[in-house]
Design a protein around this motif. Structure first.
Motif, PDB file in Angstrom:
ATOM      1  N   LYS A   1      54.260  50.272  31.546  1.00 46.91           N
ATOM      2  CA  LYS A   1      53.457  49.069  31.711  1.00 46.91           C
ATOM      3  C   LYS A   1      54.303  47.889  32.178  1.00 46.91           C
ATOM      4  O   LYS A   1      53.940  47.177  33.133  1.00 46.91           O
ATOM      5  CB  LYS A   1      52.763  48.719  30.389  1.00 46.91           C
TER       6      LYS A   1
ATOM      7  N   THR B   1      54.137  45.996  35.829  1.00 51.79           N
ATOM      8  CA  THR B   1      53.832  44.561  35.771  1.00 51.79           C
ATOM      9  C   THR B   1      54.885  43.752  36.517  1.00 51.79           C
ATOM     10  O   THR B   1      54.562  42.851  37.314  1.00 51.79           O
ATOM     11  CB  THR B   1      53.754  44.084  34.311  1.00 51.79           C
TER      12      THR B   1
ATOM     13  N   THR C   1      47.113  52.604  32.215  1.00 52.02           N
ATOM     14  CA  THR C   1      48.165  51.626  31.904  1.00 52.02           C
ATOM     15  C   THR C   1      48.353  50.651  33.057  1.00 52.02           C
ATOM     16  O   THR C   1      48.576  49.453  32.845  1.00 52.02           O
ATOM     17  CB  THR C   1      49.482  52.351  31.589  1.00 52.02           C
TER      18      THR C   1
ATOM     19  N   VAL D   1      46.127  49.559  35.043  1.00 51.96           N
ATOM     20  CA  VAL D   1      45.048  48.563  34.986  1.00 51.96           C
ATOM     21  C   VAL D   1      45.478  47.389  34.101  1.00 51.96           C
ATOM     22  O   VAL D   1      45.244  46.218  34.433  1.00 51.96           O
ATOM     23  CB  VAL D   1      43.748  49.202  34.462  1.00 51.96           C
ATOM     24  N   GLN D   2      46.116  47.691  32.985  1.00 49.61           N
ATOM     25  CA  GLN D   2      46.624  46.647  32.100  1.00 49.61           C
ATOM     26  C   GLN D   2      47.727  45.836  32.787  1.00 49.61           C
ATOM     27  O   GLN D   2      47.793  44.612  32.640  1.00 49.61           O
ATOM     28  CB  GLN D   2      47.164  47.268  30.814  1.00 49.61           C
ATOM     29  N   SER D   3      48.578  46.522  33.552  1.00 52.84           N
ATOM     30  CA  SER D   3      49.661  45.840  34.261  1.00 52.84           C
ATOM     31  C   SER D   3      49.116  44.871  35.295  1.00 52.84           C
ATOM     32  O   SER D   3      49.638  43.759  35.463  1.00 52.84           O
ATOM     33  CB  SER D   3      50.563  46.869  34.944  1.00 52.84           C
TER      34      SER D   3
ATOM     35  N   SER E   1      46.322  43.295  35.182  1.00 54.35           N
ATOM     36  CA  SER E   1      45.812  42.139  34.455  1.00 54.35           C
ATOM     37  C   SER E   1      46.946  41.236  33.979  1.00 54.35           C
ATOM     38  O   SER E   1      46.901  40.008  34.147  1.00 54.35           O
ATOM     39  CB  SER E   1      44.979  42.603  33.258  1.00 54.35           C
ATOM     40  N   ASP E   2      47.988  41.846  33.412  1.00 55.47           N
ATOM     41  CA  ASP E   2      49.109  41.073  32.889  1.00 55.47           C
ATOM     42  C   ASP E   2      49.847  40.318  33.992  1.00 55.47           C
ATOM     43  O   ASP E   2      50.368  39.220  33.759  1.00 55.47           O
ATOM     44  CB  ASP E   2      50.093  41.991  32.167  1.00 55.47           C
TER      45      ASP E   2
ATOM     46  N   SER F   1      37.168  49.657  37.184  1.00 51.42           N
ATOM     47  CA  SER F   1      38.582  49.325  36.998  1.00 51.42           C
ATOM     48  C   SER F   1      39.490  50.309  37.722  1.00 51.42           C
ATOM     49  O   SER F   1      40.643  49.993  38.044  1.00 51.42           O
ATOM     50  CB  SER F   1      38.930  49.281  35.510  1.00 51.42           C
TER      51      SER F   1
END
Length: 339
Positions: A221, A225, A247, A249-251, A253-254, A278
């Motif tokens: 992640k 990111t 994971t 997808v979270q990166s 966003s971050d 997503s």
């Protein structure tokens, strides 16, 4: 990549279709192998539909801990084992040397057949030779399409990763992507490298490769990111497995990025991601089918001398795209853990 890959893929379409249809029909009438010990499947002889003598098959993969892709492979193998009156012994290790030791253990136990993955084929060469010397038939699945014949395996069930990558690159072109990063989560895995190389071959934009430690998801992640923060021009993150896509997808966003995520392979959560938007799209290589056909092929070989693909050609189980146009149908099976 073998120059005949594209021709072979077209030639094998009827073979794959017939194999898939047979597998799904047989799986539908199979007994569940739930409640078995973690390392075994189909232990209850009464669960099998076949009247042939009980046989033991070892399935040895390079699966890392926690990767849900391999749960689907294993479910397919268990369904075939239940139907065929097979005792299935499953083991895995992402370390190639350890995987080879697991194959040696299967040889020492004098199993009737072995199904293996060849993510790092050079490490498996010697032990596959030992299986042959012991008279134990070996088939391949998932990884190793370029090497299964040279290592002397009887059959192979999986996806041509180069062809899948090239198709993926074409799909990216259709979405209007301009700059992508292809995330490789296991360095040295030939199949993953072939995927990214295939994408790069057909994708008309700019491709960068990013290596991450797939056994450490927080690190995955943070690495993705950091890459997205460093290069705001990246408009697509391409991952090579469902957990890494989720994971990523979270990166995104971050990092405050506008990049989209597309991936190889599915799991239940990934299918939900395609549904909610997503995840842009995914490539399905049908891991359930790979596990099912690998075990079933060893039963067929022992009891009827059959070779899928005539012993000369692989049986291709993918690639197939999953996007919003067809995800609802796939979700029906993903909910059961078979896609």
């Amino acid at each position: 990549m073998d120059r005949s890959s594209h021709v072979r893929s077209r030639r094998l379409a009827p073979v794959v279709a017939l194999a898939a249809a047979a597998a799904l029909t047989l799986a539908g009438c199979s007994s569940s192998s739930g409640g078995k010990k973690a390392e075994e499947g189909g232990d209850d002889a009464s669960a099998g539909k076949a009247t042939t003598p009980r046989m033991t098959v070892a399935l040895v993969t390079h699966a890392p801990p926690g990767d849900t892709f391999w749960d689907t492979v294993r479910k397919g193998a268990q369904a075939a084992a239940a139907k065929d009156n097979v005792k299935l012994v499953y083991s895995s290790d992402p370390n190639a040397g350890n995987q080879a030791n697991l194959v040696q253990n299967a040889i020492d136990q004098k199993v009737d057949g072995i199904a293996i993955t060849l993510a790092k084929p050079d490490a498996m060469k010697d032990v596959v030779g030992k299986a042959a010397q012991a008279g134990i038939p070996v088939v391949g699945l998932n990884s190793g399409l370029s090497d299964w014949k040279s290592l002397g395996l009887l059959e192979f069930f999986g996806q041509d990763e180069s062809v899948a990558g090239e198709a993926f690159g074409g799909k990216l072109n259709a979405t209007g992507a301009k700059k992508i990063v292809c995330v490789i989560h296991e360095q040295g895995n030939v199949g993953l490298t072939q995927r990214c190389d295939g994408v790069k071959k057909t994708f008309k934009g700019t491709t960068e490769t990013l290596y991450v430690n797939g056994t450490d998801m927080p690190s995955v992640k943070s690495t993705i990111t950091a890459k997205l923060k460093q290069d705001s021009g990246i408009d697509h993150v391409v991952t090579l497995g469902a957990p890494f896509a989720l994971t990523a997808v979270q990166s995104v966003s971050d990092a405050g990025s506008k990049a989209k995520v597309a991936t190889f392979d599915l799991n239940k959560q990934l299918v939900a991601g395609v549904k909610d938007g997503s995840i842009e799209f995914a490539v399905d290589q049908q891991p359930y089918l790979q596990g099912y056909l690998a075990v079933d092929s060893l039963w067929l070989y022992k009891n009827n001398g059959n070779y899928s693909g005539g012993g000369e050609q692989p049986v291709l189980t993918g690639p197939a795209f999953v996007d919003k146009s067809n995800v609802d149908k796939i979700a029906e099976f993903a909910a059961k853990g078979t896609r």
